[in-house]
Scaffold this motif. Structure first.
Motif, PDB file in Angstrom:
ATOM      1  N   ALA A 236       0.844  -1.207   0.000  1.00 26.24           N
ATOM      2  CA  ALA A 236       0.000   0.000   0.000  1.00 26.24           C
ATOM      3  C   ALA A 236       0.876   1.254   0.000  1.00 26.24           C
ATOM      4  CB  ALA A 236      -0.932  -0.020   1.208  1.00 26.24           C
ATOM      5  N   ALA A 240       1.176   3.963  -3.108  1.00 18.71           N
ATOM      6  CA  ALA A 240       0.839   5.375  -2.862  1.00 18.71           C
ATOM      7  C   ALA A 240       2.013   6.300  -3.197  1.00 18.71           C
ATOM      8  CB  ALA A 240       0.414   5.556  -1.409  1.00 18.71           C
ATOM      9  N   GLY A 266      -1.415  11.276   1.323  1.00 20.47           N
ATOM     10  CA  GLY A 266      -2.395  10.353   0.735  1.00 20.47           C
ATOM     11  C   GLY A 266      -2.239   8.955   1.327  1.00 20.47           C
ATOM     12  N   GLU A 269      -3.477   8.886   4.931  1.00 19.73           N
ATOM     13  CA  GLU A 269      -4.938   8.879   5.097  1.00 19.73           C
ATOM     14  C   GLU A 269      -5.539   7.537   4.707  1.00 19.73           C
ATOM     15  OE1 GLU A 269      -5.989  12.597   3.303  1.00 19.73           O
ATOM     16  OE2 GLU A 269      -5.307  13.634   5.122  1.00 19.73           O
ATOM     17  N   ARG A 270      -5.023   6.959   3.637  1.00 15.97           N
ATOM     18  CA  ARG A 270      -5.552   5.666   3.188  1.00 15.97           C
ATOM     19  C   ARG A 270      -5.281   4.576   4.245  1.00 15.97           C
ATOM     20  NH1 ARG A 270      -3.424   4.663  -2.622  1.00 15.97           N
ATOM     21  NH2 ARG A 270      -3.580   6.907  -2.598  1.00 15.97           N
ATOM     22  N   ALA A 273      -7.246   4.833   7.663  1.00 13.94           N
ATOM     23  CA  ALA A 273      -8.653   4.403   7.616  1.00 13.94           C
ATOM     24  C   ALA A 273      -8.770   2.926   8.026  1.00 13.94           C
ATOM     25  CB  ALA A 273      -9.205   4.624   6.212  1.00 13.94           C
TER      26      ALA A 273
END
Ligand code: C5P
Length: 289
Positions: A236, A240, A266, A269-270, A273
């Motif tokens: 991930a 990103a 980015g 934040e991803r 979550a």
């Protein structure tokens, strides 16, 4: 008398294990880095001879099984100076049992703080010697900065500082016991190792991208079961826009280095979550002492 000191987190930019010592400890070769993300450690001294510890996290021990309390005990015992009552409050921000040396950083901060409060004038080297009595990462945490750590982790060589960058650190919900992961390592069977010399050269040429592509941690090769979630976090981070991603220490935190702030935000934040223990920070280039 009271002092407030910061306990900064550490990341491993690379981690290699060379051999198992007769003592059971392993000879390491690691490139270490310090981040701005930190705990606040407030220390005061008064007449008396007890160490009192509190933290903002109810589940952390506050007796002498906490390495910060142990550091205060060790300070007076090893220096043989008259004892004081030491009151320590730690405001934790660093994730716990995460591979970012939160406990070691707290112990190092107690040594730096007591050295100032007590006017004992210990050199960084003398504090590192005390630190090794408590744990292999404590000597590094005394000064921080970009450094090569060898031996158990206490043989430290300063390196050219990592260029300033954005860093996302993400800790999955499980923890990994350091001793368990070391127990899974057979030094004769390590197939892939980091290019530590290449990383040192990349640091010399201040090339963040070349450092990032050389990030490698041999512990990643012995992760099993749910621990493999670390790879999903690394993917991930890379998707990103991270220049490189790696597990720090014995994990389970993984982190990514970014040259682009928007991309780092980015990724943060991803990941946040899904994983509440996700942090956006930068590296810290100045030495602490
Ligand atoms: O030194 P520290 O208390 O942080 O180490 C925790 C455990 O990690 C040790 O008991 C040992 O099993 C392992 N370790 C190791 N070699 C090192 C550092 C730690 O085997 N260099």
């Amino acid at each position: 008398m009271e002092i407030r000191v910061q306990a900064y987190g550490k990341l491993n930019l690379s981690l290699d294990i060379l051999r198992r010592q007769l003592s059971g400890y392993h000879d390491m070769r690691m490139v270490m880095e310090t981040v701005e993300l930190c705990d606040d450690v407030q220390i005061s001294i008064a007449e008396g001879d007890r160490v009192r510890l509190s933290t903002n996290l109810h589940y952390l021990p506050v007796d002498d099984s906490n390495i910060a309390a142990e550091a205060a005990e060790t300070f007076f015992q090893e220096l043989g100076i008259p004892r004081k009552q030491v009151t320590i409050h730690i405001h934790k921000r660093l994730p716990v049992s995460a591979g970012v040396a939160g406990g070691s950083a707290n112990a190092a901060a107690v040594f730096r703080g007591l050295n100032q409060l007590m006017g004992t004038g210990l050199s960084a080297e003398e504090m590192r010697r005390l630190g090794l009595l408590l744990g292999s990462d404590v000597p590094y945490c005394i000064s921080g900065g970009t450094a090569l750590a060898e031996g158990r982790g206490e043989v430290l060589t300063p390196l050219c500082p990592l260029p300033l960058c954005h860093i996302v650190i993400c800790k999955p919900r499980f923890s990994i016991r350091t001793a368990d992961l070391f127990g899974r390592i057979d030094c004769t069977k390590i197939r892939h190792r980091p290019d530590t010399a290449g990383m040192v050269d990349a640091l010399k040429s201040e090339n963040l991208g070349q450092v990032a592509v050389r990030m490698y941690n041999v512990f990643e090769d012995v992760l099993d079961g749910k621990q493999k979630e670390v790879f999903a976090i690394k993917t991930a981070l890379l998707d990103a826009g991270a220049l490189g991603a790696m597990m720090s220490g014995t994990g389970p935190s993984a982190f990514g280095l970014f040259d682009d702030e928007q991309a780092a935000r980015g990724a943060y934040e991803r990941l946040r979550a899904v994983y509440p223990e996700t942090y956006l920070t930068r590296n810290r280039r100045e030495l602490l002492v």
